[in-house]
Design a protein around this motif. Structure first.
Motif, mmCIF file in Angstrom:
data_model
loop_
_atom_site.group_PDB
_atom_site.id
_atom_site.type_symbol
_atom_site.label_atom_id
_atom_site.label_comp_id
_atom_site.label_asym_id
_atom_site.label_seq_id
_atom_site.Cartn_x
_atom_site.Cartn_y
_atom_site.Cartn_z
ATOM 1 N N GLU A 80 0.824 -1.210 0.000
ATOM 2 C CA GLU A 80 0.000 0.000 0.000
ATOM 3 C C GLU A 80 0.859 1.262 0.000
ATOM 4 O O GLU A 80 0.539 2.236 -0.680
ATOM 5 C CB GLU A 80 -0.953 0.001 1.191
ATOM 6 C CG GLU A 80 -2.104 -0.972 1.017
ATOM 7 C CD GLU A 80 -3.043 -1.011 2.217
ATOM 8 O OE1 GLU A 80 -2.732 -0.388 3.270
ATOM 9 O OE2 GLU A 80 -4.081 -1.666 2.108
ATOM 10 N N THR A 81 1.950 1.246 0.743
ATOM 11 C CA THR A 81 2.852 2.397 0.764
ATOM 12 C C THR A 81 3.443 2.639 -0.616
ATOM 13 O O THR A 81 3.488 3.772 -1.100
ATOM 14 C CB THR A 81 3.977 2.186 1.801
ATOM 15 O OG1 THR A 81 3.383 2.025 3.090
ATOM 16 C CG2 THR A 81 4.944 3.339 1.811
ATOM 17 N N PHE A 82 3.894 1.563 -1.261
ATOM 18 C CA PHE A 82 4.444 1.666 -2.612
ATOM 19 C C PHE A 82 3.405 2.254 -3.571
ATOM 20 O O PHE A 82 3.707 3.166 -4.348
ATOM 21 C CB PHE A 82 4.897 0.278 -3.083
ATOM 22 C CG PHE A 82 5.321 0.221 -4.518
ATOM 23 C CD1 PHE A 82 6.516 0.796 -4.938
ATOM 24 C CD2 PHE A 82 4.528 -0.412 -5.462
ATOM 25 C CE1 PHE A 82 6.903 0.748 -6.272
ATOM 26 C CE2 PHE A 82 4.913 -0.468 -6.787
ATOM 27 C CZ PHE A 82 6.107 0.110 -7.193
ATOM 28 N N LEU A 83 2.174 1.762 -3.488
ATOM 29 C CA LEU A 83 1.118 2.237 -4.388
ATOM 30 C C LEU A 83 0.713 3.675 -4.068
ATOM 31 O O LEU A 83 0.435 4.459 -4.990
ATOM 32 C CB LEU A 83 -0.097 1.310 -4.321
ATOM 33 C CG LEU A 83 0.138 -0.097 -4.858
ATOM 34 C CD1 LEU A 83 -1.095 -0.963 -4.646
ATOM 35 C CD2 LEU A 83 0.530 -0.069 -6.319
ATOM 36 N N ASN A 84 0.684 4.035 -2.789
ATOM 37 C CA ASN A 84 0.328 5.409 -2.423
ATOM 38 C C ASN A 84 1.353 6.409 -2.938
ATOM 39 O O ASN A 84 0.988 7.487 -3.427
ATOM 40 C CB ASN A 84 0.163 5.544 -0.909
ATOM 41 C CG ASN A 84 -1.111 4.900 -0.410
ATOM 42 O OD1 ASN A 84 -2.063 4.710 -1.161
ATOM 43 N ND2 ASN A 84 -1.129 4.552 0.860
ATOM 44 N N VAL A 85 2.614 6.071 -2.843
ATOM 45 C CA VAL A 85 3.661 6.945 -3.377
ATOM 46 C C VAL A 85 3.498 7.075 -4.893
ATOM 47 O O VAL A 85 3.596 8.167 -5.449
ATOM 48 C CB VAL A 85 5.071 6.423 -3.014
ATOM 49 C CG1 VAL A 85 6.150 7.145 -3.787
ATOM 50 C CG2 VAL A 85 5.311 6.549 -1.515
#
Length: 152
Positions: A80-85
């Motif tokens: 999720e962090t990767f996708l949010n960035v």
């Protein structure tokens, strides 16, 4: 190992990838990564389908979990962090580069345009999810004795 390094490995092994809120990537089944493949053929073999309602990919989560040795909630959080960035980059007009797969850019209509990238040789190192706990009491006592401390 970072999620951005694990995602291309998953994609090349499974020939499909779903990224939550972005869409689906598919690799032409006739393309074999284990053989030397023409880079142009590989690039033309990657297809993207926009699907902003795409959900979590359980296979990707399990793969990240296995490769990092993390618990499932932590693997989900990393993805999720990767996708949010990536979504933040898209929202400010910058390309979201997914190493080894390609890049996405947001067009005027708010949709994502995909440009295939170059193949990246995957590093298939697996971190062991098993940890060995050791009792350091004896070591600490020996260090304290050698330093001249007496706790009695």
């Amino acid at each position: 190992m970072k999620v951005q390094d694990i995602i291309p490995q998953f994609f090349y092994q499974n020939k499909k990838l779903t990224l939550k809120g972005i869409g689906h990537f598919e690799l032409d089944p006739s393309i074999s990564i284990s053989e030397k493949t023409d880079p142009d053929r590989l690039q033309s073999g990657i297809h993207f389908t926009l699907d902003k309602s795409a959900g979590d990919d359980d296979n990707l989560i399990d793969f990240v979990k296995r490769m990092t040795g993390k618990m499932r909630p932590l693997a989900i959080s990393d993805i999720e962090t990767f996708l949010n960035v990536g979504k933040e980059l898209l929202n400010i007009g910058k390309p979201f580069i997914i190493k080894g797969i390609g890049s996405l850019i947001k067009n005027q209509a708010g949709d994502f345009e995909f440009s295939p990238g170059e193949y990246v040789t995957p590093r298939l190192e697996m971190k062991s999810a098993e940890y060995v706990l050791t009792d350091k009491t004896a070591e600490l006592e020996a260090e304290n004795e050698s330093a001249g401390y007496d706790f009695t």
